[in-house]
Design an enzyme around this catalytic site. Structure first.
Site, short mmCIF file in Angstrom:
data_model
loop_
_atom_site.label_atom_id
_atom_site.label_comp_id
_atom_site.label_asym_id
_atom_site.label_seq_id
_atom_site.Cartn_x
_atom_site.Cartn_y
_atom_site.Cartn_z
N SER A 11 35.34 43.21 36.01
CA SER A 11 36.20 43.36 34.83
C SER A 11 35.44 42.82 33.63
O SER A 11 34.33 42.30 33.77
CB SER A 11 37.49 42.57 35.03
N LYS A 12 36.08 42.92 32.47
CA LYS A 12 35.41 42.47 31.26
C LYS A 12 34.98 41.02 31.39
O LYS A 12 33.97 40.61 30.85
CB LYS A 12 36.36 42.60 30.08
N ARG A 13 35.81 40.24 32.09
CA ARG A 13 35.52 38.81 32.22
C ARG A 13 34.22 38.57 32.99
O ARG A 13 33.54 37.60 32.76
CB ARG A 13 36.68 38.10 32.92
N ASN A 14 33.92 39.47 33.95
CA ASN A 14 32.70 39.22 34.72
C ASN A 14 31.65 40.30 34.48
O ASN A 14 31.09 40.86 35.41
CB ASN A 14 33.01 39.03 36.21
#
Ligand code: GLU
Length: 631
Positions: free
Chosen positions: A311-314
């Protein structure tokens, strides 16, 4: 995907599909045995394929969608077919204004060019679904007439209540009230009067099995349930009947996707596994229209190291962010191609042409864990590959465009004290040439412009006295360079880490001055390094090292070892003198890039620093000696 791939399907073929049909055109009813799609040769034998990438402009291109586009592109190119781009903008509410433009830019940057689609046109356009509404409406009408679909006038309120009564079954679990209540003509009249409605697909009692290239045969359960009725308003049965045309007249993904894949003559659909649960409904649509569906390959998800969905977070940042970081297009396409696809080549480093050459549908069944270390490995290796290519007209292979320009831009923005040597280069052209030279010498370590500048910072400014003083270490001969079993014990016991006095080494180093400007090239410099390490090693004979030599072979081995050790020490000295010990290209390459004048300047400062340091060491030794004597 849960529940849709039967356990049996994962291991053995379903008895409903003849095992010989596994790689055959079983879907089109043609059952001749064809070579496997999982080899490049086999794939070509099946072609040409028409594939498509069908993004919704509700977001930007990410690693996962880039991979989908790439897989489709590769098999179309490998088989001499066509790759289409289709914009699936039926969800107008979620459409992001610049997403479409960005998709074009990102795909073009990645080198994924479409044969048909927006901007380029084609025989089966328009390629944007919002411009094809009449096509979907007429197809929906066709299904209504044939009894495969029906108009539903239920209000949101009723559907909500129905869902509540049925406890979270969702809007799809519909009771077919309208289909029972109104004849086709009645419903058509109500629609003509402008009564808001949707069109629903009437799903059959059983979904057709899905033969997926990756997953084998999968079956989906029909969710036709019976519920006790609580009021006379609701019918006990509940069906999956998905909406095909929404009340705003726009089609849903299901209808538009199927109609377009058919009309655009798509032969193969490769897409993320998240679309697999919808595919049986699509097969119902193909059957209802009497069409042959394309072949499907649903590829696994991309996961991070802790097996969470990327996801954007990772770091599943959009493709444009990778581009802005300075990742090369072929690094990124190579990187995503390896996520969930296997090949038989020795090396993973593949240009776009190599990927086309080796394309196959050997996709892995499970999800893929994304390791970003691999991205850097590929970036370095593509940089090294480009460094060996002749200057190319292809901008996506040109180190000038890909790296030199961004490096020069960054240098121009850097503080003056970090680039004094670079600033002194007379022209803009000269500056660019110089950056290219540094890049060619150290391409195998190139990651991003800021990292590269940091790593090679002493190519842009000379180390100052303080930096040399901070990194100085005693000159010592290491003797582990050339170990042979015959002499290793002797070398070990002779405690061979003799310290060399700077006054011994510096005159040797000073000999570089004798190389003329006209012969300042790597061959000459390497030759000098060999000669001076030989000269130096002759001064350190085995008896001086405390080694008793038994025979001639042993003498030769020891001498060669000592010469190597000198060579290594000279290289270490040069790295300190020229680059304040920063790692970078080897000594001769460094000296060529810096040029004779700069090298001699740096050697001269280094000599001063080293001599002062030696003197200081001597003084310290004397002080220690005096202290010991007085004590
Ligand atoms: N529009 C869908 C998407 O956004 C297409 C899925 C498919 O490839 O069928 O990914």
């Amino acid at each position: 995907m849960k529940g849709i791939v039967s356990k049996a399907a994962r291991t053995v073929r379903s008895p409903r599909v003849c095992h010989r049909c596994r790689n055959s055109r079983s879907y089109s009813g043609i059952t001749e045995k064809l070579p496997s799609l999982s080899t490049p040769e086999g794939l070509r034998a099946h072609g040409p394929f028409r594939t498509r990438f069908a993004p919704s402009p509700t977001g930007y291109l990410h690693l996962g969608s880039l991979r989908t586009a790439l897989f489709n592109y590769l098999i179309a190119k490998a088989t001499g077919g066509q790759f289409l781009l289709r914009i699936e903008d039926t969800d107008q509410k979620r459409t992001i204004p610049d997403a479409e433009q960005r998709l074009f830019e990102d795909l073009e940057w990645a080198g994924i060019e479409w044969d048909e689609g927006p901007k380029v046109g084609g025989l089966y356009g328009p390629y944007k679904q919002s411009e094809r509404l009449a096509i979907y409406t007429s197809h929906a009408e066709q299904l209504i007439k044939s009894g495969h679909a029906y108009r539903c006038f239920c209000t949101q309120e009723r559907l909500h209540k129905l869902a509540q009564l049925r406890n979270t079954e969702g809007a799809a679990a519909y009771d077919r009230a309208c289909q029972r209540k109104y004849s086709i003509d009645q419903a058509a009249e109500m629609a003509a009067e402008g009564k808001p409605h949707v069109v629903r697909l009437k799903v059959p009692k059983k979904y057709p099995p899905l033969t997926d290239i990756v997953h084998g045969v999968a079956t989906k359960r029909v969710r036709a349930k019976k519920y006790p009725t609580t009021t006379t308003d609701f019918v006990p049965s509940s069906f999956d009947d998905p909406i095909l045309i929404k009340s705003d007249g726009f089609p849903t993904y299901h209808l538009a996707n199927v109609v377009d894949d058919h009309l655009m003559k798509i032969t193969h659909v490769i897409r993320g596994a998240e679309w697999m649960p919808s595919t049986p409904q699509h097969l119902v649509l193909y059957n209802a229209f009497g069409w042959t569906p394309p072949q499907f390959a649903h590829v696994g998800l991309l996961l991070d190291a802790s097996r969470a969905k990327l996801s954007k977070r990772n770091q599943d940042i959009d493709v444009a962010s990778y581009r802005k970081q300075g990742i090369f297009p072929e690094t990124l396409t190579n990187f995503v191609a390896l996520l969930g696809w296997s090949h038989t080549q020795k090396k993973d480093i593949m240009s776009m042409d190599d990927l086309i050459q080796n394309a196959s549908m050997k996709y892995t069944r499970g999800d893929s864990v994304v390791s970003f270390e691999k991205l850097w490995y590929l970036q370095k290796n593509h940089a090294a590959r480009y460094a060996l290519l002749p200057p190319s007209s292809n901008p996506s292979h040109s180190l000038i465009n890909l790296a030199v320009e961004p490096l020069v831009k960054l240098l121009n923005e850097a503080p003056a004290e970090d680039k004094s040597f670079f600033t002194a280069i007379p022209s803009e052209m000269g500056k660019k040439d110089y950056v290219l030279k540094v890049l060619l010498a150290d391409a195998i370590k190139y990651t991003t412009p800021p990292d590269f500048l940091e790593r090679n910072r002493f190519f842009f400014k000379a180390p100052v006295r303080a930096e040399l003083e901070a990194t100085i270490t005693p000159l010592q001969l290491g003797t582990t360079v050339l170990r042979t079993t015959a002499i290793s014990d002797k070398l070990e016991s002779a405690s061979l880490r003799p310290q060399i006095l700077p006054s011994h080494l510096l005159p040797i180093i000073a000999q570089f001055e004798q190389i003329e400007e006209s012969s300042w090239d790597s061959e000459e410099i390497r030759g000098w390094i060999n000669t001076i390490s030989l000269q130096a090693s002759l001064k350190l004979t085995p008896p001086e090292l405390g080694i008793k030599v038994e025979n001639e072979a042993e003498r030769e081995a020891i001498e060669a070892n000592v010469q190597k050790a000198w060579g290594k020490m000279i290289h270490e000295y040069l790295r300190w003198a020229l680059l304040a010990k920063m790692s970078g290209p080897e000594s001769a390459a460094t000296m060529i890039v810096l040029g004779r004048d700069e090298v001699l300047k740096r050697l001269s400062l280094a000599q001063e620093v080293m001599t002062e340091w030696e003197e200081q060491q001597e003084v310290e030794k004397e002080v220690v000696g005096e202290r010991t004597n007085t004590a």
